[in-house]
Design a protein around this motif. Structure first.
Motif, short mmCIF file in Angstrom:
data_model
loop_
_atom_site.label_atom_id
_atom_site.label_comp_id
_atom_site.label_asym_id
_atom_site.label_seq_id
_atom_site.Cartn_x
_atom_site.Cartn_y
_atom_site.Cartn_z
N ARG A 71 -0.95 10.50 -6.29
CA ARG A 71 -0.98 11.92 -5.91
C ARG A 71 0.14 12.67 -6.62
NH1 ARG A 71 2.95 12.54 -1.88
NH2 ARG A 71 3.59 10.56 -0.93
N ARG A 72 -0.17 13.89 -6.97
CA ARG A 72 0.75 14.73 -7.73
C ARG A 72 1.91 15.19 -6.86
NH1 ARG A 72 3.11 15.88 -11.74
NH2 ARG A 72 2.52 17.27 -13.42
N VAL A 73 3.12 15.06 -7.39
CA VAL A 73 4.32 15.60 -6.76
C VAL A 73 5.14 16.28 -7.86
CG1 VAL A 73 4.38 13.88 -4.91
CG2 VAL A 73 5.60 13.44 -7.06
N GLU A 74 6.19 16.94 -7.48
CA GLU A 74 7.01 17.62 -8.47
C GLU A 74 7.63 16.60 -9.44
OE1 GLU A 74 10.86 20.65 -8.74
OE2 GLU A 74 10.04 20.05 -6.79
N GLY A 75 7.35 16.78 -10.73
CA GLY A 75 7.94 15.93 -11.77
C GLY A 75 7.22 14.63 -12.03
N GLY A 76 6.12 14.37 -11.30
CA GLY A 76 5.43 13.11 -11.53
C GLY A 76 4.35 12.81 -10.53
N TRP A 77 4.19 11.53 -10.23
CA TRP A 77 3.11 11.04 -9.38
C TRP A 77 3.64 9.96 -8.44
CZ3 TRP A 77 -1.90 13.01 -10.35
CH2 TRP A 77 -2.01 13.78 -11.51
N VAL A 78 2.96 9.80 -7.30
CA VAL A 78 3.31 8.75 -6.34
C VAL A 78 2.11 7.81 -6.19
CG1 VAL A 78 3.90 8.21 -3.95
CG2 VAL A 78 5.00 10.14 -5.10
N LEU A 79 2.34 6.54 -6.50
CA LEU A 79 1.28 5.53 -6.46
C LEU A 79 1.30 4.77 -5.15
CD1 LEU A 79 1.46 6.15 -9.53
CD2 LEU A 79 0.97 3.74 -9.94
N ASP A 80 0.09 4.46 -4.64
CA ASP A 80 -0.06 3.65 -3.43
C ASP A 80 -1.27 2.74 -3.59
OD1 ASP A 80 1.90 4.52 -1.20
OD2 ASP A 80 1.14 6.44 -1.97
N GLY A 81 -1.12 1.49 -3.16
CA GLY A 81 -2.23 0.54 -3.20
C GLY A 81 -1.84 -0.75 -3.88
N GLU A 82 -2.80 -1.67 -3.97
CA GLU A 82 -2.51 -3.01 -4.49
C GLU A 82 -3.49 -3.41 -5.58
OE1 GLU A 82 -1.00 -6.38 -1.95
OE2 GLU A 82 -3.05 -7.11 -2.32
N LYS A 83 -2.95 -3.99 -6.64
CA LYS A 83 -3.72 -4.58 -7.73
C LYS A 83 -3.75 -6.09 -7.56
CE LYS A 83 -4.46 -0.72 -10.01
NZ LYS A 83 -5.81 -0.19 -10.30
N SER A 84 -4.82 -6.72 -8.03
CA SER A 84 -4.93 -8.18 -7.96
C SER A 84 -5.18 -8.75 -9.35
CB SER A 84 -6.07 -8.58 -7.02
OG SER A 84 -7.31 -8.07 -7.49
N PHE A 85 -5.00 -10.06 -9.47
CA PHE A 85 -5.24 -10.75 -10.75
C PHE A 85 -4.49 -10.09 -11.91
CE2 PHE A 85 -9.00 -11.69 -8.16
CZ PHE A 85 -8.97 -13.07 -8.19
#
Length: 384
Positions: free
Chosen positions: A147-161
């Motif tokens: 999600r967009r925030v001031e100056g960048g982005w905030v990531l949430d969640g999990e990747k596998s493999f």
């Protein structure tokens, strides 16, 4: 139409193959399952960097070799033939093609200068964080969000493999930034492992490629500055497919090298092994099996070289790459099965390391797009 290598290509291949065999000569003496199954360490990675095998396709200005796709593939082919630890070959190739090349082609100058020289030297390890538990072949529906925030982005969640994930210093990852836009709503990011909110999981126990650690990577409110976005927001799907072109073509050159090594070993085996009072190479069933092994690897090699040539010529290469990936991956699995049969009981023992080639080959028909996905791409390119 010239099918011959140039003298520089021939010399580079020979020099690389010789250097790799010397650098990893001790591997040939490993007989325990534990030694053969261990993951690579930083010493191995730095050695690959010293040999110039972590960045042959990266521009020289960022510490790479500045080679095109075909010349890069020849280097990877030599690595796959000379190094018996196919998991290390795979990890290095994923680092280069799925991580370095997207940064080369779409990263900001800031991120290029920060990470590419270290990646080429072997000081940094990169992990490709795309796959999720519910997003394998369909990468247009990622659960990881940004999600967009001031100056960048905030990531949430999990990747596998995530290949190299547990060992990586930097990740190339992709997240949904516009859920309504499908593949046009995915954005690529470069994320440092030390960033707040990044957690790398423990290595997964796998069937093969054991030297390459793979695991989960979780993002919990992880801030990524705008400078570390790949391309523009929404270009992630295009960028990922671009990286898959490099991976499906050049990474699989390592498997061509593995197939060459299996043929070398099988020829030596049938010449020396005797049954019923004669060498088993004199039995037609045996010699014809090796002839078929050679036919498959040479056919796959030509398709792979054609795909890389089309990439270098800036031609649309989707069909050539899909044909190449399908031929190499299916061919190397069959070659490994053939080698196990030719070695008999010895081929089934871990001490001989032949069975390891089979376990390392099987994943080739799954990652970078399954064989069925390649057939779909081929059919689509034919207008079906």
């Amino acid at each position: 139409m010239d099918f011959d290598w140039t003298e520089p290509q021939r010399a580079r291949y020979h020099d690389t193959l010789t250097a790799v065999r010397e650098a990893f000569a001790d591997d040939a003496d490993e007989t325990s399952a534990e030694a053969a199954a261990g993951t690579y360490d930083r010493k191995d990675w730095l050695l690959l960097g010293q040999l110039g095998l972590l960045g042959p396709s990266v521009p020289e200005g960022y510490g790479g070799g500045g080679l095109g796709a075909l010349d890069t593939a020849l280097q990877v082919e030599a690595l796959g033939r000379g190094c018996t630890r196919t998991g290390l070959v795979f990890g290095a190739s994923a680092h280069l093609f799925a991580c370095a090349m997207p940064i080369v082609d779409f990263g900001s100058q800031e991120v290029k200068r920060r990470v590419l020289p270290g990646m080429c030297r072997g000081e940094l390890i990169a992990g490709n964080a795309m796959t999720e538990d519910e997003a394998g072949s369909d990468v247009s529906r990622l659960a990881v969000t940004a999600r967009r925030v001031e100056g960048g982005w905030v990531l949430d969640g999990e990747k596998s493999f995530v290949s190299n994930g547990p060992a990586a210093d930097v990740y190339v990852t992709y997240a949904t930034t516009d859920p309504k836009a499908g593949h046009l709503g995915v954005t690529g990011f470069v994320v440092d492992r030390t960033a707040a909110g990044v957690t790398a999981g423990e290595p997964m126990a796998k069937m093969g490629l054991s030297q390459c650690p793979a695991g989960t990577v979780r993002f919990d409110g992880c801030f990524v500055p705008d400078s570390d976005v790949l391309g523009e927001p929404g270009q992630g799907g295009v960028i990922f497919q671009h990286s898959m072109g490099w991976e499906r073509a050049c990474l699989f050159a390592g498997y061509v090298g593995l197939a060459d090594r299996l043929i070398d070993l099988s020829v030596a085996q049938v010449r020396s092994r005797r049954q019923f009072g004669r060498r088993i190479s004199e039995f037609q069933a045996v010699s014809h099996r090796i002839a078929d092994m050679k036919l498959r690897v040479e056919s796959a090699r030509l398709l792979l070289y054609r795909a890389c040539w089309e990439m270098d010529e800036r031609r649309p290469a989707t069909l050539a790459i899909a044909l190449s990936k399908l031929a190499v991956s299916e061919g190397v699995v069959t070659a490994a099965l053939d080698a196990v049969r030719l070695f008999g009981g010895r081929g089934y023992l871990r001490a001989g390391r032949i069975e390891a080639a089979l376990r390392d080959a099987v994943p080739a028909v799954i990652f970078s797009g399954t064989s069925d996905i390649q057939r779909e791409l081929i059919a689509r390119e034919l207008g079906i």
